[in-house]
Enzyme design. Structure first.
Site, short mmCIF file in Angstrom:
data_model
loop_
_atom_site.label_atom_id
_atom_site.label_comp_id
_atom_site.label_asym_id
_atom_site.label_seq_id
_atom_site.Cartn_x
_atom_site.Cartn_y
_atom_site.Cartn_z
N GLU A 120 29.42 -14.66 -58.12
CA GLU A 120 28.69 -15.23 -56.98
C GLU A 120 27.29 -14.64 -56.92
O GLU A 120 27.00 -13.64 -57.58
CB GLU A 120 29.45 -14.97 -55.68
N HIS A 239 23.90 -19.39 -44.33
CA HIS A 239 24.38 -19.81 -45.65
C HIS A 239 23.50 -20.96 -46.12
O HIS A 239 23.24 -21.90 -45.36
CB HIS A 239 25.84 -20.25 -45.58
N ARG A 285 21.03 -14.77 -50.68
CA ARG A 285 21.21 -15.90 -49.76
C ARG A 285 19.98 -16.22 -48.92
O ARG A 285 19.65 -17.38 -48.72
CB ARG A 285 22.35 -15.59 -48.79
N ARG A 379 24.24 -9.50 -46.24
CA ARG A 379 25.55 -9.24 -46.84
C ARG A 379 25.63 -9.83 -48.25
O ARG A 379 25.20 -10.96 -48.49
CB ARG A 379 26.63 -9.88 -45.98
C1 LIG Z 1 33.38 -21.21 -44.03
C2 LIG Z 1 33.37 -19.74 -44.31
C3 LIG Z 1 33.56 -19.27 -45.60
C4 LIG Z 1 33.57 -17.88 -45.86
N1 LIG Z 1 33.82 -17.43 -47.12
C5 LIG Z 1 33.94 -16.09 -47.35
C6 LIG Z 1 34.34 -15.58 -48.61
O1 LIG Z 1 34.60 -16.33 -49.54
N2 LIG Z 1 34.44 -14.24 -48.77
C7 LIG Z 1 34.17 -13.36 -47.76
O2 LIG Z 1 34.28 -12.15 -47.96
N3 LIG Z 1 33.80 -13.82 -46.54
C8 LIG Z 1 33.69 -15.15 -46.31
N4 LIG Z 1 33.34 -15.59 -45.07
C9 LIG Z 1 33.19 -14.62 -43.98
C10 LIG Z 1 34.57 -14.13 -43.59
O3 LIG Z 1 35.48 -15.20 -43.59
C11 LIG Z 1 34.58 -13.50 -42.20
O4 LIG Z 1 33.55 -12.58 -42.08
C12 LIG Z 1 35.90 -12.79 -41.96
O5 LIG Z 1 36.96 -13.67 -42.19
C13 LIG Z 1 35.97 -12.23 -40.56
O6 LIG Z 1 37.28 -11.80 -40.34
P1 LIG Z 1 37.68 -11.22 -38.93
O7 LIG Z 1 39.13 -10.92 -39.02
O8 LIG Z 1 36.73 -10.15 -38.57
O9 LIG Z 1 37.42 -12.41 -37.91
P2 LIG Z 1 38.07 -13.91 -37.81
O10 LIG Z 1 38.80 -14.28 -39.04
O11 LIG Z 1 36.98 -14.78 -37.36
O12 LIG Z 1 39.17 -13.71 -36.67
C14 LIG Z 1 38.80 -13.54 -35.33
C15 LIG Z 1 40.05 -13.60 -34.47
O13 LIG Z 1 39.70 -13.25 -33.13
C16 LIG Z 1 40.19 -14.25 -32.23
N5 LIG Z 1 39.30 -14.26 -31.08
C17 LIG Z 1 37.94 -14.21 -31.05
N6 LIG Z 1 37.50 -14.15 -29.78
C18 LIG Z 1 38.61 -14.16 -28.99
C19 LIG Z 1 38.81 -14.10 -27.57
N7 LIG Z 1 37.79 -14.01 -26.73
N8 LIG Z 1 40.08 -14.14 -27.12
C20 LIG Z 1 41.15 -14.22 -27.97
N9 LIG Z 1 41.01 -14.26 -29.31
C21 LIG Z 1 39.75 -14.24 -29.81
C22 LIG Z 1 40.21 -15.53 -33.07
O14 LIG Z 1 41.09 -16.49 -32.51
C23 LIG Z 1 40.71 -14.97 -34.39
O15 LIG Z 1 42.10 -14.78 -34.35
C24 LIG Z 1 33.33 -16.97 -44.80
C25 LIG Z 1 33.12 -17.45 -43.50
C26 LIG Z 1 33.15 -18.82 -43.24
C27 LIG Z 1 32.93 -19.31 -41.85
#
Ligand SMILES: Cc1cc2nc3c(=O)[nH]c(=O)nc-3n(C[C@H](O)[C@H](O)[C@H](O)COP(=O)(O)OP(=O)(O)OC[C@H]3O[C@@H](n4cnc5c(N)ncnc54)[C@H](O)[C@@H]3O)c2cc1C
Length: 529
Positions: A120, A239, A285, A379
């Site tokens: 990547e 992105h 990026r 990032r």
């Molecule tokens: C389309 C896309 C593609 C991506 N591709 C990649 C990749 O290939 N590789 C990589 O490393 N990163 C990638 N990223 C970034 C990566 O996916 C995220 O940074 C990472 O998944 C974040 O994980 P997290 O567990 O911190 O948050 P999330 O997976 O966003 O989880 C957040 C959780 O908190 C809950 N939540 C939030 N606010 C509240 C609230 N007020 N009350 C109750 N629940 C709440 C949500 O329901 C969810 O369960 C991508 C992001 C996107 C959007």
């Protein structure tokens, strides 16, 4: 008083907000220490995690090393990464991939049986482990959710919207969350001695984003409202290649497509990235995103051309992007796909130490809502799932080692209003127009005024205050950073300063900056974390 004994839920161990990769992996690493996971969506489905396409970065190839992974991460971070934390991230990456393999994640393999490693942007080696081409996020979250459901020490509550941190005697004492809506809505108090925020990013505060609707910076906002120190909030990654097919959120065309040879062309069919950067389409990026934005700003259009590479393999190698394009009537094997930049990832967040501790006693944070210092000003692709895994293990170890259940206390003050609205469109438009890829002092001051107006109109509703707090922190830190660096570009300060420094500020600092309309002294204590 909306809280009564039937709406108090005791968390026997750690209370985790969020069921993405960060929350689920922390819960699994805590076991057999008990964890209660509270989230809006069903574990394994909500958040950005389930949407991640590219995969997870780790130095697993024969010609690779963790030092090289660290060097690439530092280079992408444009002088703002914390070198120790980056070394930690890159060194611990292979172990965390081992964890995922043990849990049953079916990463793609070569015919020889070795893990297949993708390339990547801004990675000097192929080092991205992936699943069924572009389905890494869905596969990892589903595997983690299944493992967590089968773990007796982990309990789940779904369908709760967390609106506020509960504070007692200067200590985090739990979370307030609402369930259901309308007349049957109820406010619950989840009491715990250790609270972990893993609530994801804030892309949905922008009008054009790849993030799901729940990524509206609420976890960051509620921590900031409780007084937590926040780091580097001005750094929002856009992105370069979201599908410009008129959808909210905009589907993503993963970077791995460019890694596989897809090119960027304008409406005349001309490649333009070669003139911009030696790495052309695989430049960092922010550089690719701004080059695309320039093409669009001059009235042009930009397309991602995958007709030659991956060509006929498009549907098998990138099924998610293929399906999104097809749903808009585009056959990506024959036609280039229209693309535009979109808010995608927040490098900043709740400032944390190497064990995920925040500045508030009793509060840990990890995943996209945290700022560990590994991403700097930009990032490196596929380092965010990795960060959630590495710091998930660290947070769990710290809680297991240090948290002792304390005696039950009285009830903390509960929020009076809690109907939890979506972000107003004016807030999203303001963020996109004035706090987006190109910023200047006047636009940022206008943005701060608009955010304040939204905040005041919200009449104390905590979910809205969470969103405006996050928005305000991004805009205030962007105003204060009078230079351009990584994802933060100031048209009135296009140069980088000679001495890069991270931003550390509290919500009170941001408010003071707005009132005084001038520079504030950064918050103290950042280095003690
Ligand atoms: C389309 C896309 C593609 C991506 N591709 C990649 C990749 O290939 N590789 C990589 O490393 N990163 C990638 N990223 C970034 C990566 O996916 C995220 O940074 C990472 O998944 C974040 O994980 P997290 O567990 O911190 O948050 P999330 O997976 O966003 O989880 C957040 C959780 O908190 C809950 N939540 C939030 N606010 C509240 C609230 N007020 N009350 C109750 N629940 C709440 C949500 O329901 C969810 O369960 C991508 C992001 C996107 C959007």
């Amino acid at each position: 008083m909306p809280i009564s004994s039937d709406t108090v839920i005791e968390a026997p161990g750690a209370l985790i907000l969020g069921a993405g990769v960060a929350g689920l992996f922390t819960a699994l690493k805590l076991a057999p220490f008990p964890a209660l996971v509270v989230a809006g969506a069903q574990p394994g489905t909500g958040g950005s995690s389930a949407w991640a396409q590219g995969g997870v970065a780790a130095a697993l190839g024969e010609s690779d090393s963790w030092e090289q992974h660290a060097a690439d991460t530092m280079a992408a971070g444009a002088g703002l990464c914390d070198a120790e934390r980056v070394a930690m991230l890159a060194r611990e990456a292979p172990e965390r991939i081992e964890d995922l393999l043990r849990l049953g994640v079916n990463f793609d393999r070569e015919l020889s049986g070795k893990l297949a490693l993708g390339l990547e942007a801004a990675h000097s080696r192929p080092r991205i482990v992936h699943v069924q081409g572009d389905r890494a996020g869905a596969a990892i979250t589903q595997t983690l959710a299944a493992a967590a459901r089968a773990t007796p020490s982990i309990a789940f509550t779904e369908g709760f919207h967390v609106v506020e941190l509960a504070m007692q005697d200067g200590q985090v004492a739990g979370l307030f969350a609402r369930a259901r809506s309308g007349a049957s809505a109820k406010l619950y108090f989840f009491r715990a001695d250790s609270v972990v925020i893993a609530s994801g990013g804030l892309g949905a505060l922008y009008a054009v984003t790849t993030n799901p609707a729940e990524a509206r910076g609420e976890g960051l906002g509620m921590a900031a409202r409780a007084g937590a120190l926040i780091a580097d909030p001005e750094f929002v990654q856009f992105h370069p290649t979201a599908l410009a097919i008129g959808r909210d959120p905009a589907p993503l065309a993963t970077e791995a497509l460019r890694g596989a040879g897809a090119t960027l062309i304008n409406e005349k069919g001309v490649r333009f990235m070669q003139a911009v950067h030696p790495d052309a389409e695989l430049a960092p990026r922010d550089i690719v995103a701004r080059a695309i934005q320039r093409e669009i700003a001059r009235g042009g259009r930009v397309f991602l051309d995958g007709t030659k590479h991956p060509g006929a393999d498009f549907a098998t190698r990138f099924p998610t992007v293929y399906a999104a394009a097809q749903s808009a009537g585009i056959d990506p094997v024959r036609q280039p796909i229209p693309v535009a930049p979109a808010a995608h990832y927040h490098m900043g967040g709740i400032a944390t130490g190497e064990d995920g501790r925040s500045s508030l006693p009793g509060l840990w944070a990890l995943g996209e809502c945290a700022s560990t210092g590994v991403h700097g000003a930009n990032r490196l692709a596929s380092n965010s799932l990795l960060e959630a895994l590495v710091f998930g293990a660290r947070v769990a170890e710290d809680i297991r080692a240090h948290v002792k259940p304390s005696a039950a206390r009285g009830l903390p003050p509960a929020p009076a209003r809690w109907h939890a609205p979506p972000p107003p469109q004016i807030l999203r438009d303001t963020m996109s127009l004035k706090v987006g890829m190109a910023r200047d002092a006047q636009g940022l001051r206008e943005a701060l005024a608009a955010i304040t107006a939204v905040e005041q109109a919200g009449n104390g509703e905590p979910a809205l205050l969470n969103m405006t707090a996050s928005a305000k922190l991004v805009a205030a830190a962007a105003l204060q950073r009078r230079e351009s660096r990584g994802a933060h570009f100031r048209t009135d300060y296009p140069q980088s300063s000679a001495t890069p420094t991270r931003s550390f500020l509290t919500l009170a600092d941001a408010d003071r900056l707005m009132r005084e309309n001038d520079e504030v002294t950064p918050a103290t204590g950042a280095l003690d974390l």
